[in-house]
Design a protein around this motif. Structure first.
Motif, short mmCIF file in Angstrom:
data_model
loop_
_atom_site.label_atom_id
_atom_site.label_comp_id
_atom_site.label_asym_id
_atom_site.label_seq_id
_atom_site.Cartn_x
_atom_site.Cartn_y
_atom_site.Cartn_z
N PRO A 163 36.41 18.29 72.79
CA PRO A 163 36.46 19.47 73.50
C PRO A 163 35.06 20.27 73.49
O PRO A 163 34.98 20.71 74.64
N GLN A 199 42.05 11.65 68.76
CA GLN A 199 42.49 13.37 68.40
C GLN A 199 43.81 13.53 68.99
O GLN A 199 44.63 12.92 69.50
N ARG A 229 45.42 16.83 70.55
CA ARG A 229 45.24 18.05 71.49
C ARG A 229 46.20 18.79 71.93
O ARG A 229 46.96 18.13 72.87
N THR A 239 47.26 21.76 74.51
CA THR A 239 46.57 22.78 75.91
C THR A 239 47.85 23.74 76.14
O THR A 239 49.02 22.94 76.70
N VAL A 289 43.26 25.94 73.96
CA VAL A 289 43.01 24.53 73.57
C VAL A 289 42.82 24.43 72.10
O VAL A 289 42.09 25.51 71.49
N ALA A 323 42.61 21.33 68.63
CA ALA A 323 42.23 20.08 68.67
C ALA A 323 42.07 19.52 67.40
O ALA A 323 41.49 20.38 66.62
N LEU A 357 40.36 16.07 65.42
CA LEU A 357 39.46 15.10 65.74
C LEU A 357 39.30 14.10 64.53
O LEU A 357 38.78 14.48 63.60
#
Length: 406
Positions: free
Chosen positions: A128, A155, A157, A159, A168, A170, A172
């Motif tokens: 990101p 990841q 994520r 949104t 956003v 996320a 990872l």
């Protein structure tokens, strides 16, 4: 970019093939620190003196490569319990390592579920901190790295779009881009922390169709924790970790004649993003067992990229600056710093370019001047590990890129 599509008998399913062929021809005025035979340029190599005090790295070089060529497939699929479903796969001939150059490697592979204003992505995609809607449009494959954070990660994520605002979040892991530790570059340091690399961002976009303009600003933060080792040099179990917080802000202005983009990052232990940085030992808590505490090195980075919006001829320039701000705490004398480019106090780059487009082809020329201020890490002289006794070294790269988009 895609030019062909293959639809199956099921209208809900389809695949669009895209990608491009790219050939790079480049000349460097000195030896460089780079990946894949010089293709992914980071900075000039620091001086290495021979017995007569001559700099071995003060030697020019050239190369021709086609390894940035890539293929991708965008997949549309039937709904999943009423949720729009799609996927994307992309690979390039960049290889996994210098020994694997020309080898095909995975860049992106993800599945997306979209419902109204929510999007959930599972798979490998840009970190990101690499804002995919606002990154440098340079000719070089380095995409502005090491000033631009550069990493692709497996990841999850989410949104969420709320009018002009996009949020956003996320989590990872690491694969091709991982932190550096006692055993070199490895995803094991993050995995052994039992905590994903966590990100949160907010973006705001204002579009004026009548004026033909679009403005986007955004910012975010990330938290990452790594465990460098599970056992000390004395053979005792340890769970000491390095925690790092990163802050980022960006802006993009799309005007009728020009596009301007910029990003600022203040990060800790960000070498997994191909930026300078790392960590050091801030305290020895148990000398008998070798137990220690760590402090991350802080890195600040700025870049600005602007270009004309001509369809046939486009002029642009990239400016970048990065600086080693030292560890967050005093380090233990007699120790060193583990990381990437930790002997660099600061870096800068100026890279003007011109691009010619016609049909499906593009020819681009870029001049990339990168300066690095190298020094010596002496914890006794600078307790935060900022290099001292600075010497500036620079490299000039002339790059020709020839593309054909599929």
């Amino acid at each position: 970019m895609s030019i062909s599509a293959r639809e199956t008998d099921n209208s809900d399913f389809g695949i669009k093939i895209g990608g491009f062929i790219k050939n790079d021809f480049f000349y460097d005025s000195r030896q460089t620190v780079a990946a894949r035979e010089g293709h992914f340029l980071l900075w000039p190599a620091r001086p290495s003196l021979d017995a007569e005090n001559k700099d071995i790295n003060e030697a020019s070089s050239f190369n021709f490569l086609s390894i940035q060529t890539r293929l991708n497939a965008s997949i549309s699929a039937p709904d999943f319990f009423g949720v729009k479903t799609s996927g994307h796969i992309e690979g390039a001939f960049f290889g996994h390592s210098n020994a694997d150059i020309n080898g095909f490697r995975l860049r992106h592979a993800y599945v997306k579920f979209d419902r109204e204003n929510s999007e959930l992505l599972f798979g490998q995609f840009w970190n990101p901190l690499f804002v995919s809607s606002s990154f440098p449009d340079v000719v070089s494959f380095n995409t502005g790295c090491p000033f631009q954070p550069f990493s692709r990660n497996p990841q999850i994520r989410l949104t969420q779009t709320l009018g002009n605002v996009k949020i956003v979040a996320a989590a990872l892991s690491q694969r091709d881009f991982a932190n550096i530790g006692p055993a070199g570059t490895s995803s094991a340091y993050l995995r052994n922390s039992s905590m994903p690399d966590l990100h949160a961002q907010i973006h705001y976009t204002h579009t004026d169709p009548g004026a033909g303009t679009q403005f986007t600003i955004g910012g975010g933060t990330a938290y990452k924790k790594i465990v460098p080792e599970l056992v000390t040099a004395q053979g005792y179990k340890t769970d000491a970790y390095v925690a790092g917080i990163t802050y980022m802000g960006f802006a993009r202005a799309g005007l009728r004649l020009f596009t301007v983009k910029a990003q600022y990052l203040l990060g800790q232990n960000v070498n997994d993003l191909l930026m300078i940085g790392g960590y050091g030992i801030s305290r020895v808590t148990d000398p008998l067992r070798g137990a220690v505490e760590y402090a991350p090195v802080r890195t600040s980075s700025y870049w600005l990229d602007m270009h004309s919006n001509g369809q046939t001829v486009q002029f642009g320039v990239f400016l970048g600056l990065s600086e080693n701000l030292g560890a967050t705490d005093n380090l233990v004398e007699g120790t060193g710093i583990t990381g990437f480019g930790t002997d660099i106090k600061s870096l800068y780059r100026v890279a003007p370019r011109i691009v010619f487009n016609s049909g499906k082809a593009r020819i681009a020329v870029e001049c990339e001047y990168t300066g690095a201020n190298f020094g010596t890490v002496n914890i006794s002289e600078n307790r935060r590990g900022i290099p001292v006794n600075i010497e500036e070294v620079s490299n000039f790269r002339l790059l020709l890129g020839v593309y054909l988009f599929l």
